[in-house]
Motif scaffolding. Structure first.
Motif, PDB file in Angstrom:
ATOM      1  N   THR A 114       1.074  -1.113  -0.072  1.00 14.43           N
ATOM      2  CA  THR A 114      -0.011   0.073  -0.111  1.00 14.43           C
ATOM      3  C   THR A 114       0.835   1.332   0.002  1.00 14.43           C
ATOM      4  O   THR A 114       0.520   2.332  -0.513  1.00 14.43           O
ATOM      5  CB  THR A 114      -0.932   0.068   1.325  1.00 14.43           C
ATOM      6  N   ASP A 138      -8.004  -4.244  -1.550  1.00 13.91           N
ATOM      7  CA  ASP A 138      -7.691  -5.143  -0.343  1.00 13.91           C
ATOM      8  C   ASP A 138      -9.038  -4.726   0.470  1.00 13.91           C
ATOM      9  O   ASP A 138      -9.229  -3.727   1.005  1.00 13.91           O
ATOM     10  CB  ASP A 138      -6.418  -4.679   0.351  1.00 13.91           C
ATOM     11  N   ARG A 141      -8.255  -6.779   4.985  1.00 17.22           N
ATOM     12  CA  ARG A 141      -7.702  -6.569   6.181  1.00 17.22           C
ATOM     13  C   ARG A 141      -8.536  -4.968   6.577  1.00 17.22           C
ATOM     14  O   ARG A 141      -8.780  -3.969   5.780  1.00 17.22           O
ATOM     15  CB  ARG A 141      -6.277  -6.094   5.889  1.00 17.22           C
ATOM     16  N   GLN A 147      -6.428   3.147   4.708  1.00 18.63           N
ATOM     17  CA  GLN A 147      -5.016   3.608   4.654  1.00 18.63           C
ATOM     18  C   GLN A 147      -4.756   3.817   3.421  1.00 18.63           C
ATOM     19  O   GLN A 147      -3.944   5.057   3.151  1.00 18.63           O
ATOM     20  CB  GLN A 147      -4.122   2.171   5.026  1.00 18.63           C
ATOM     21  N   ASP A 190      -3.989  -1.570  -6.038  1.00 19.01           N
ATOM     22  CA  ASP A 190      -3.274  -2.311  -4.509  1.00 19.01           C
ATOM     23  C   ASP A 190      -4.242  -3.312  -4.130  1.00 19.01           C
ATOM     24  O   ASP A 190      -5.294  -3.422  -4.380  1.00 19.01           O
ATOM     25  CB  ASP A 190      -3.534  -1.288  -3.308  1.00 19.01           C
TER      26      ASP A 190
HETATM   27 MG   LIG Z   1      -1.903  -3.031   2.232  1.00 21.53          MG
END
Ligand SMILES: [Mg+2]
Ligand SMILES: Nc1nc2c(ncn2[C@@H]2O[C@H](COP(=O)(O)OP(=O)(O)OP(=O)(O)O)[C@@H](O)[C@H]2O)c(=O)[nH]1
Length: 444
Positions: A114, A138, A141, A147, A190
Motif C-alpha cells: 500500500t 484489499d 484487512r 489507509q 493495490d
Molecule cells: Mg496494504
C-alpha cells in the motif's frame, strides 16, 4: 543498506589495488574474501557460487594477471559483475500507448504494497507528469481501504474505492473503467496481502490480472526478510509472474542479500527501491549506480539528479556569481540548507558521495536536530551579520546564542564551519575537488 558488504568488499579490493602485479594466488585469495563477504550479506549461496566462479574466470583472464594496474581492472570487473547480478540495465515500466497504463501490485502481507502504491503514484506524477489513480482492492484487512485513501491522497492520486463489501475483482474492473472515463494516465491496483504464498489469494490475484490486464505486475518484497523474500519471489514468479520488483525497507536492511539475489533467482529486475516510510523515500533502482555505491565509488548520478530537481537553474547561476565575488553569506547558506533538506534525510545523501560511502559513514550520524539548531542560530542574526559573519564578535555571539536558545559554543562552531565551507566553495569554484572526508572530520 549494504553497509557491511560495502566495507568488506572495499577492504578486499583496496588490498588488491595496492599490489603492483597480481598472481593467480592473489586473485584466488581475493575471490575467497568476496565469496565470504557475499555469504555474510545473506546472498543466496547458489547465486554466490555462480557469481564468484564467473568473476574469477574473468579476473584470471588475460585482462588482469601480470598486467599493469591489475588491481584497478579487478575493481572494474567486480563492478561490472555486480551490476549484471542486479539486472544490468535499469528495469523500466512499460507504458501503454493507450492510457491508462495499469500497474498491479502484489506481495506478502506487510511487505509494503500500500505504501509502495502511493509512492509509485507520487513518483509517476512528479517524474512523468502523469495523472494517477489508485484502486483499493484489499477488502480483507480492516482499515486497508482507509489507509490507501490516506496515503493515496497525500501522493496526489485519485483514490478509487468501493468499501469492503464487493469482490476485489469487480472493484478492479470498475476502477479501470473509471480511470478510462476520467482520462487517467496510470491506474495502480493495490491488492490484499498474503501471509504465505496462499493458493486462494493467489487465485484471486490471477483473476484480478485477467480482469484488468496490467501492463506491469510489480512484486513488492521486504528486503529485511532476506532470503525469505527471495523464496517468496521465486514462488510468485511461478504462480503469477511479475515484471519487476519493488524492494522495500532497504533502510532497515544492512546486509542487502535479497536485493543482490532476487534478479538471479527470479529473472526479474528490481525496478524501484523504497528506503523509508516517507512518500519521497522511493527511487528507481539502477544496478550500475548501486554497484558503484557498494564499491565506494559513490552514486554521483543519483545525487546530481536529486540536486538538479531541487535547484533551479537561475538559483545556481546566482549562487555561482556570489561565490565568485565572495558574497556568499549565511542567508545563502540557510537557503542552501533548506534546499538540501528537501532532498531527503542527510545520511542517505552522504552515502552517495564518493569517498564517504562504506565504513566511514557508519561512524557518522547526521543529527537533524543540529540542522534545526543551525537554522535557529542564523535566524537570530541581523541581516548584516548574515552577510558578513566576520562581524560577529563576542557580544554579538552572546546575543545570538540567547536569541536562538543555544549556547555561545554552538554559535562559534557554526561561524567556524561556515568559514571552512566558504573556503571549500571557493576551491570548487576554481575547479578543485576538495577532500570531503577530511573536511567532514575537520568540521566536527
Ligand atoms: Mg496494504
Ligand atoms: N522503514 C520502512 N518502512 C516501510 C517501508 N515501506 C513500508 N513500510 C512500512 O511497513 C508497514 C507495512 O506497509 P504497508 O504498505 O501497509 O504494507 P502492505 O503490503 O500494504 O500490507 P498489507 O496490506 O497488510 O498486506 C507500514 O508500517 C509502512 O509504513 C520502507 O521502505 N521502509
Amino acid at each position: 543498506m549494504f553497509d557491511s558488504l560495502a566495507e568488506k568488499l572495499q577492504a578486499t579490493l583496496g588490498d588488491v589495488r595496492q599490489r603492483g602485479t597480481l598472481t593467480e594466488d592473489d586473485v584466488s585469495a581475493a575471490m575467497r574474501e568476496i565469496r565470504l563477504a557475499l555469504l555474510e550479506a545473506d546472498v543466496n549461496f547458489k547465486v554466490v557460487r555462480e557469481f564468484t566462479s564467473h568473476l574469477k574466470e574473468r579476473c584470471l583472464g588475460a585482462e588482469v594477471v601480470g598486467r599493469l594496474n591489475p588491481g584497478q581492472q579487478v575493481v572494474k570487473i567486480v563492478g561490472e559483475e555486480l551490476t549484471e547480478l542486479m539486472g544490468g540495465a535499469s528495469g523500466e515500466l512499460s507504458f501503454s500507448p493507450r492510457p491508462p497504463t495499469v500497474v498491479l501490485m502484489a506481495g506478502l502481507q506487510g511487505s509494503g504494497k500500500t505504501t509502495a502504491t502511493a509512492k509509485l503514484a507520487r513518483y509517476l506524477r512528479e517524474e512523468h507528469s502523469a495523472s494517477v489513480a489508485v484502486a483499493a482492492c484489499d477488502v480483507y484487512r480492516p482499515a486497508a481501504v482507509e489507509q490507501l485513501v490516506k496515503v493515496g491522497t497525500q501522493a496526489g492520486a485519485a483514490v478509487y474505492e468501493q468499501g469492503t463489501d464487493r469482490d476485489p475483482v469487480d472493484i478492479a474492473a470498475w476502477a479501470l473503467e473509471r480511470a478510462r472515463e476520467e482520462g487517467k494516465d496510470v491506474l495502480i491496483v493495490d491488492t490484499s496481502g498474503r501471509l504465505h504464498v496462499d493458493e486462494e489469494l493467489m487465485a484471486e490475484l490471477v483473476r484480478i490480472r485477467a480482469a484488468v490486464k496490467p501492463h506491469d505486475v510489480l512484486l513488492v518484497v521486504d528486503a529485511m526478510t532476506g532470503q525469505d523474500a527471495v523464496n517468496v519471489a521465486e514462488h510468485f514468479a511461478r504462480a503469477v509472474q511479475f515484471d519487476g520488483v519493488v524492494m522495500t525497507k532497504l533502510d532497515g536492511d544492512a546486509r542487502g542479500g535479497a536485493a543482490l539475489s532476487v534478479k538471479a533467482v527470479t529473472g526479474r529486475p528490481i525496478m524501484f527501491a523504497s528506503t523509508g516510510e516517507k512518500l519521497e523515500q522511493f527511487e528507481r533502482f539502477h544496478p550500475d549506480r548501486m554497484a558503484q555505491r557498494i564499491l565506494g565509488m559513490g552514486d554521483v548520478m543519483t545525487l546530481i539528479e536529486k540536486a538538479e530537481r531541487q535547484f533551479e537553474q537561475d538559483d545556481a547561476l546566482e549562487l555561482e556569481r556570489k561565490l565568485r565575488r565572495n558574497q556568499f553569506g549565511l542567508d545563502d547558506f540557510l537557503a542552501q540548507l533548506k534546499t538540501i533538506r528537501k532532498m531527503g534525510p542527510l545520511t542517505s545523501l552522504l552515502g552517495m558521495i564518493p569517498g564517504l560511502a562504506g565504513h566511514q559513514l557508519q561512524n557518522m550520524k547526521v543529527d537533524e536536530r543540529e540542522l534545526d539548531r543551525i537554522q535557529a542560530i542564523i535566524l537570530s542574526m541581523t541581516p548584516e551579520e548574515r552577510k558578513r559573519p566576520e562581524l560577529i564578535n563576542g557580544s554579538r555571539r552572546l546575543r545570538i546564542a540567547k536569541g536562538s536558545g543555544t549556547t555561545v559554543q554552538h554559535v562559534n562552531r557554526l561561524v567556524k564551519q561556515f568559514g571552512q565551507m566558504r573556503k571549500v566553495m571557493r576551491q570548487v569554484g576554481r575547479g578543485k575537488m576538495p577532500d570531503m572526508g577530511a573536511l567532514m572530520r575537520e568540521a566536527r
